[in-house]
Design a protein around this motif. Sequence first.
Motif, PDB file in Angstrom:
ATOM      1  N   SER A  57       0.635  -1.414   0.070  1.00  0.00           N
ATOM      2  CA  SER A  57       0.151   0.012  -0.475  1.00  0.00           C
ATOM      3  C   SER A  57       0.975   1.149   0.166  1.00  0.00           C
ATOM      4  CB  SER A  57      -1.309   0.338   1.028  1.00  0.00           C
ATOM      5  OG  SER A  57      -0.126  -0.032   2.624  1.00  0.00           O
ATOM      6  N   HIS A  60       4.710   1.156  -4.350  1.00  0.00           N
ATOM      7  CA  HIS A  60       3.787  -0.382  -5.255  1.00  0.00           C
ATOM      8  C   HIS A  60       5.572  -0.868  -5.504  1.00  0.00           C
ATOM      9  CE1 HIS A  60       0.606   2.550  -5.368  1.00  0.00           C
ATOM     10  NE2 HIS A  60       0.408   1.554  -4.235  1.00  0.00           N
ATOM     11  N   HIS A  94      -1.198  -4.512  -7.746  1.00  0.00           N
ATOM     12  CA  HIS A  94      -2.219  -3.690  -8.454  1.00  0.00           C
ATOM     13  C   HIS A  94      -3.484  -3.513  -8.271  1.00  0.00           C
ATOM     14  CE1 HIS A  94       0.051  -4.240 -11.680  1.00  0.00           C
ATOM     15  NE2 HIS A  94       0.556  -5.681 -11.587  1.00  0.00           N
ATOM     16  N   TYR A  96      -4.236  -2.528  -4.931  1.00  0.00           N
ATOM     17  CA  TYR A  96      -4.196  -1.160  -4.445  1.00  0.00           C
ATOM     18  C   TYR A  96      -3.299  -0.122  -5.425  1.00  0.00           C
ATOM     19  CZ  TYR A  96      -3.737  -3.059   0.604  1.00  0.00           C
ATOM     20  OH  TYR A  96      -3.854  -3.559   1.587  1.00  0.00           O
ATOM     21  N   GLU A  97      -2.936  -0.486  -6.326  1.00  0.00           N
ATOM     22  CA  GLU A  97      -2.509   0.717  -7.430  1.00  0.00           C
ATOM     23  C   GLU A  97      -4.189   1.231  -8.084  1.00  0.00           C
ATOM     24  OE1 GLU A  97       1.770   0.336  -9.614  1.00  0.00           O
ATOM     25  OE2 GLU A  97       0.459  -1.328 -10.008  1.00  0.00           O
ATOM     26  N   GLU A  99      -5.486  -0.926 -10.984  1.00  0.00           N
ATOM     27  CA  GLU A  99      -5.431  -1.546 -11.659  1.00  0.00           C
ATOM     28  C   GLU A  99      -6.144  -2.815 -11.172  1.00  0.00           C
ATOM     29  OE1 GLU A  99      -1.279  -1.951 -11.906  1.00  0.00           O
ATOM     30  OE2 GLU A  99      -0.825   0.139 -12.641  1.00  0.00           O
TER      31      GLU A  99
END
Length: 623
Positions: A57, A60, A94, A96-97, A99
Amino acid sequence: MKTLALSFSVVFIIFYFKKVTAQNKQIVDSLLQIVNTKTTDTTLIKAYNDLGIQYASANHLKAKKFIKKALRIANKIKSPRGIAGSNNCLGIVHYYEKEYDSALVYFKKALSINQQIDHLWGQASALHQIGAVQNFQSNYFEAIESFKKSGRLFLKLKDSVSYIKSIENTGVSYLLMRHDEKSLTHLFKANTLYEHRNNVSGLGRTNIQISNVLIRQKEYVKALTFLEKALPQIIQGGNKIHLLVLLKNKGIAFKGIKQFDKALDFYNQALKIARSINHKKRICALQSLMGDLYYEQKQYQKAVDFQKIAFKNYSKSDYKDKSYTSIGLANSFLKLNKLDTATYYAKEALLLSKKAMRLDLEKDAVEVLAVIAEQKKDSAKGFAYYKYISLLKDSINAIEKQKQARELQAKFEFDKKERKIKKLTKINQQVKQRHVLLIIAFFLGTFLLSYFIFTFRRKEQQSCIEKYFLNRELLKKDKELLEKSKELTSNSLHLANKNKALKTLKKEVESIKYAEDQNTQYNYQKLIQTINFNMTEDKDWDNFKKYFEQLHKDFYSIIKNKYPTVTANELRLMALLKMNLSTKEIAGILNVTQEGVRKARYRLRKKLKIESNTMLLDMVLNI
């Protein structure tokens, strides 16, 4: 409401890993010590994956670097469990991004590998996380199916806590779909199971989610009852985000019952927590809510003060939230009779709502501009704005109908799968029963066969065996014939249902035919062409022909030999007559009216020189 509900489902995507709300230096140091010493490859894989999760988190790039090291080692030693675990961890990073497409790819890779090695817990974990991502992508039916699959696996593994979480997340999916009744059914079930286990954090979460449904239903007093239950549970759990949401919900509920002082008090308490954890977006959201509260109390200057702060502090990419706050500012300045400032914020809201692709907020912004035009006695602008509002309402209605159509289709597919699962379960039970009977029959048959060998002559014995195999072959053929008949009937129903659904959708689409926008006209024509193409597609008829010929061998060749001038459409009609379908059923499958079917019969009868309709049917049935 969607963000509020999903703020809880976030927890579940990492509930198989250590709780990480901030970078834990002590854990990181411990893991770094492991990877810097000589140890086994499996230990290294786990340590690098855990390091990646610690940074998931906060950093990344660093998280991916550690996890990819774990993946390289897992590939080198050919460890499927290690490869699946690393893919799972990459999915979390991903996630957390934000995405979500990439996260879904990695979670599905983990699921596939765990299925290949028959690792049930890994499958259940991946399915649960896939469901959480599907909720974020608004693919709610798919999310529900994922949660139910994971729940069944957790139940099989006797992991009761994870099983309850699957039920809870299913309730969240229904909440996001606005299926309040089903949402409450699952949330209450999860709540009861958590209570039996004395699971405090689970009770707190489900009580807050139940309050979300009740607030949407404007059942504010009932919502407050569940929030009161949740308060000691959330305090005991120690999760500040959950406590913030609870206090915010209490503020909304008290505002709903016009107890404004209490509402303001709870908003302030929530704001204090948001500031303590430096959660900027939630700070802005609460300030905007406080502005709305003052607006409702007709304290318009105070409303402006709070809404301005929120508007200023929202990030540039928070289009939806900034648009909502801009509309609040425009309305407040309108009440203060500052028409130029109100116009400025209304136009800002209009621009932001377009960036957010939110037609509802766009409509609200234009409505404010229309009122301002009226007050300025600018009738031309007022008329233009009201015309714009009318178009937006039509677009919103059209989108809502399309959404309902998609949801109905998805529900149909979902229910179909549910029925299939139940049917397969029933078949499995029947197969088990048959296996028992077959074993009994086998021993009985062996005994009888031995008896025949010693009792009767070899010739009589051989005759009995031949009859036995002949009967078995006949039964097998009967079964195959029944299966082919079922496949043909299913294919026919599919053709009829497909055409019926496409007709309904075509009628809905034609309601937007006269839109002025050229893009809408182009999309309309393109969609109508697609529908017409699908209503006449030959691929489905090829499947029908395949199943039909399996059931009625040489039917087509006999007809063509006897009547060489018969067309493909006439062959289709004769095949449907052979199935003894009604005129209405044939009309649905051929995508014509019942009168059209009768005319086609009449022309075919004339062409084949058959005197009456009854004789045509008899002729077809006797082939």
